[in-house]
Design a protein around this motif. Sequence first.
Motif, PDB file in Angstrom:
ATOM      1  N   PHE A   1     -17.071   0.051  22.152  1.00  0.00           N
ATOM      2  CA  PHE A   1     -15.918   0.301  21.274  1.00  0.00           C
ATOM      3  C   PHE A   1     -16.379   0.975  19.987  1.00  0.00           C
TER       4      PHE A   1
ATOM      5  N   THR B   1     -11.309   1.103  17.432  1.00  0.00           N
ATOM      6  CA  THR B   1     -10.814   0.375  18.609  1.00  0.00           C
ATOM      7  C   THR B   1     -11.076  -1.120  18.454  1.00  0.00           C
TER       8      THR B   1
ATOM      9  N   ALA C   1     -18.021  -4.307  24.155  1.00  0.00           N
ATOM     10  CA  ALA C   1     -16.674  -4.263  23.572  1.00  0.00           C
ATOM     11  C   ALA C   1     -16.291  -5.644  23.030  1.00  0.00           C
TER      12      ALA C   1
END
Length: 531
Positions: free
Chosen positions: A182, A186, A316
């Motif tokens: 990410f 994000t 992420a």
Amino acid sequence: MKVVEYLLATLEQNGVEVIFGNPGTTEIPLVRACERLNAIRYIVALSEVAAVPMADGYARARRALGVVNLHVAPGLGNGMGALYTAGIAGTPLLVLVGGQDRRFLHTQPILWGPVEQMARSVCKAVYGLNTRFDAAANVRRAIRTALTPPYAPVALICPPDLLEHELEAEAMTVTAPALPGFDDETAEAYARFFGAAKRPAIIAAEDVHWSHASEALEALAAAAGAPVYAAPYTGVLPVSAASPWYAGYLPPSLEQIAARLQDRDAVLFVGGRGLRTTLYSTGALPRRTAWIGTDSSVQAGDDEFELACVADIASALRAVAGRMQKRTHTPAEPLRPELDLPVKSAALHPTRAVAALLERYADAIWYDESGLSTSDVRQWMQLAAGEYIINGSGGIGWGLAAAVGGAIARSDRKVVAAIGDGSALYASEALWTAGRCGTQMLLVVFANRRYATLNEAATRLAGGALESFTIEPPVLDFSGLAKLYGWSYASAATEDELNGLLADGKTLAGNTVLELKLDPQLKPVTAARHF
Ligand SMILES: Cc1ncc(C[n+]2csc(CCOP(=O)(O)OP(=O)(O)O)c2C)c(N)n1
Ligand SMILES: [Mg+2]
């Protein structure tokens, strides 16, 4: 070198140590090369219905590419049910399909068939070795595709005449494309998604296992104060069942899922393809949903996701957790619904048997296809992430052979296969391969002499058990099965008998079939969760 040598050298270079298969004439070059080169072991399964789950169970236990070899059209056909399962559960599998010798393929020789078309229905991609010019590239392409998420079986059709051709190429490590992490924006957006929720939850699936993300998932759960549910039918446990954030498997019923999530206002789906349920039911899910995963065909509810990203799951999740303000360190109350064990009865109660086995084999890797008892196993298990494995598709007859693959993959560990008596008989020839490979497996057969799950469904749907779902007479004698394949055998019809066996370290050592002789009137206490 020959094409077959290139194939094996490339597999070896990419970490492959074994090929499971049931060979035929078209596999002779491959099997001969395995024996001669002595680097990759060709492990014979006595059928394709055993070979494919073995490769799948091996891959999941090792978190690595599984390789299976199937013999032309009928062999591929026999393996297709389990290839379907590997596709649904998202296992990286390379399927070497023995093609026909092209010099007489036009004559439609014996075992001829539309292998490409067949493979296409259960594999995400199908490649062939066609000429000595494309062979090296297509070997690598097939491996690369198999190692690229979303994971699923990939077929490589290998005609035996081409395997014997000479080619000039160098075996190489394949570069599978890396998924992105990410960026700050994000990660911030996902952190805000949680920040705007009062009671968020996380629903996790198999990709967490493949992405080595269970610790990152737990850290995010703690940062967000969000319980982690395993999506229904998740093929590999995504988070430790002993984690305070683990809230259990969601039942495979939309109505029951909606009830579990009714006071949640936002749900992050991590991996997977959505909610696999069994019988039709309805229920309203929380409206705010987001997703991080690898397969954009995911379906998570009636609404669109607020956020959706294809990304490397571990990094992420770490990025999002890093942006969250920690709200809670531990959940206020146990997140898995708690249940009391039933009282001890004269006959062996299946729920108490499960609890006793889980206590005794708390450190084992479990493969569970115990039918109506699966929900009991999930209720009481404290197993580590990645160490509770189920078919994931609902296609039974997978668990026993998959556990054999797992025991071959992890010879350093005890493997327990908890299997219903009906499910144990679809591919029981896998026991032979286990014996040959010297595994240390305990096969627990839940002998209720019924397709109890189907009776439960029939009762729910139409008002009663059906005669056709009673698999006696004749009563299946599992001691005969153990004897056929050279396994030890023990049985228990009472709790004292079971406890005696569990207390004595020797009787259940090595490869042993433990038959639990159950009274079908005693149902697992969580049976209602199945539908
Ligand atoms: C490949 C496949 N064939 C058939 C079924 C249908 N089916 C679902 S549960 C079940 C019976 C399972 O029986 P058993 O393993 O004895 O467990 P129990 O239900 O008795 O607990 C069957 C046949 C299925 N799910 N998958
Ligand atoms: Mg049964």
